[in-house]
Design a protein around this motif. Structure first.
Motif, PDB file in Angstrom:
ATOM      1  N   LEU A 109      -6.763   5.328   4.509  1.00 22.37           N
ATOM      2  CA  LEU A 109      -7.766   4.267   4.571  1.00 22.37           C
ATOM      3  C   LEU A 109      -9.146   4.877   4.772  1.00 22.37           C
ATOM      4  CD1 LEU A 109      -5.983   1.659   6.874  1.00 22.37           C
ATOM      5  CD2 LEU A 109      -6.273   1.554   4.392  1.00 22.37           C
ATOM      6  N   ARG A 149     -14.881  -3.353   4.041  1.00 27.89           N
ATOM      7  CA  ARG A 149     -14.412  -3.819   2.740  1.00 27.89           C
ATOM      8  C   ARG A 149     -13.663  -5.145   2.879  1.00 27.89           C
ATOM      9  NH1 ARG A 149     -10.203   0.057  -0.042  1.00 27.89           N
ATOM     10  NH2 ARG A 149      -9.023  -0.680   1.774  1.00 27.89           N
ATOM     11  N   GLU A 150     -12.829  -5.250   3.909  1.00 25.57           N
ATOM     12  CA  GLU A 150     -12.087  -6.490   4.116  1.00 25.57           C
ATOM     13  C   GLU A 150     -13.032  -7.654   4.391  1.00 25.57           C
ATOM     14  OE1 GLU A 150      -9.044  -6.874   3.527  1.00 25.57           O
ATOM     15  OE2 GLU A 150      -8.173  -4.879   3.629  1.00 25.57           O
ATOM     16  N   ARG A 164       0.852  -1.182   0.000  1.00 24.16           N
ATOM     17  CA  ARG A 164       0.000   0.000   0.000  1.00 24.16           C
ATOM     18  C   ARG A 164       0.893   1.240   0.000  1.00 24.16           C
ATOM     19  NH1 ARG A 164      -3.872  -1.188   4.268  1.00 24.16           N
ATOM     20  NH2 ARG A 164      -2.172  -0.760   5.705  1.00 24.16           N
ATOM     21  N   TYR A 185     -12.933   0.742   5.894  1.00 20.45           N
ATOM     22  CA  TYR A 185     -11.970  -0.205   5.324  1.00 20.45           C
ATOM     23  C   TYR A 185     -12.125  -1.613   5.895  1.00 20.45           C
ATOM     24  CZ  TYR A 185      -8.592  -0.427   9.265  1.00 20.45           C
ATOM     25  OH  TYR A 185      -7.977  -0.661  10.464  1.00 20.45           O
TER      26      TYR A 185
END
Length: 271
Positions: A84, A91-92, A78, A88
């Motif tokens: 972030l 999303r993971e 990254r 976030y």
């Protein structure tokens, strides 16, 4: 003890970009054995887990799958200047974890999720999805909100990275250590994140068996986190460990292995 397999790499597509994901199998080689997926902490990776996944998966008789999320370990790094988004971890949980399982041909399976810290929050969020495939979740030191207690531990972590040897220590585990640490630390220390990151409304949807584990001397969060989950998920079980800090699987591994075994046996998940 059987030596873990060499790390392998798979690819997932996200927003038109290919992301490399390093992964590793540990534990049972029986294709019919239950699937146990390990979700690492906010600064973790495959190598950072050390002995724990192999020992737990072998003890339980499970196929253990661990992977490094993008920005961690040897997965696609990254940019250190990347911020972030506040969602976030959603999303993971809701996109990347299902994408990893699909890339490995495991989309049809119902995994048991073992998550630590940020990984624990990811396990909670995945299990809360309407279409979640999680059979059960084991969450060690998960977060559901940002409490003032966390600020001191976070500030210590940032100072240790900037002025101590934390950067050197973490560099052993990550392809781009600044890309791992800086976006994560900026997110958790930002006023917007501290004020608005909260997953309490999500976790109320969890239906699968849930085990929560936390040390009462955790330096990054108080017991309000696990007790908060219990209030929102009444069927959740909690194990609070006296004198233990943020990583009880390193401090009391034998006790954790036995408690995980009992939890999964109680719910007939190891047959």
């Amino acid at each position: 003890m059987r030596q873990p397999a060499t790390h392998q790499t798979l690819q997932i597509t996200e927003d038109g970009n290919l992301l490399d994901i390093e992964y590793q199998w540990v534990g049972s080689q029986d294709p019919q054995a239950p699937l146990l997926v390990f979700l690492h902490e906010g600064l973790g990776s495959i190598n950072h887990w050390s002995f724990w996944p192999e020992e737990l998966a072998s003890f339980l008789g499970c196929r253990g799958l661990l992977y490094s999320r993008p920005g961690y370990g040897q997965s696609t790094p990254r940019n250190p200047n990347e911020d972030l988004p506040i969602n976030y971890l959603h999303r993971e949980a809701q996109q990347r974890l299902p994408a990893v399982l699909a890339a490995l041909g495991l989309a049809h399976e119902r995994p048991i999720l073992f998550g630590h810290s940020d990984g624990g929050s990811i396990a909670l969020l995945n299990a809360a999805m309407d279409n979640s495939a999680a059979r059960a979740i084991i969450c060690v030191a998960p977060h559901i909100n940002v409490e003032p207690f966390m600020h001191h531990g976070l500030e210590h972590c940032i100072n240790w990275y900037d002025s101590g040897d934390l950067r050197q220590r973490l560099a052993r585990y990550h392809q781009d250590v600044d890309g791992t640490f800086k976006p994560w630390s900026r997110a958790w220390s930002s006023p917007d994140f501290q004020k608005n990151w909260n997953i309490e409304s999500d976790v109320t949807n969890i239906q699968c068996p849930t085990l929560l584990i936390q040390g009462d001397e955790d330096e990054y969060s108080s017991l309000h986190q696990v007790y908060g989950v219990q209030c929102l998920v009444p069927h959740a079980e909690a194990l609070v460990l006296a004198g233990i800090r943020h990583s009880p699987h390193f401090e009391q591994p034998e006790r954790l292995k036995k408690r995980c075994l009992r939890f999964l046996q109680d719910h007939n998940l190891l047959d």
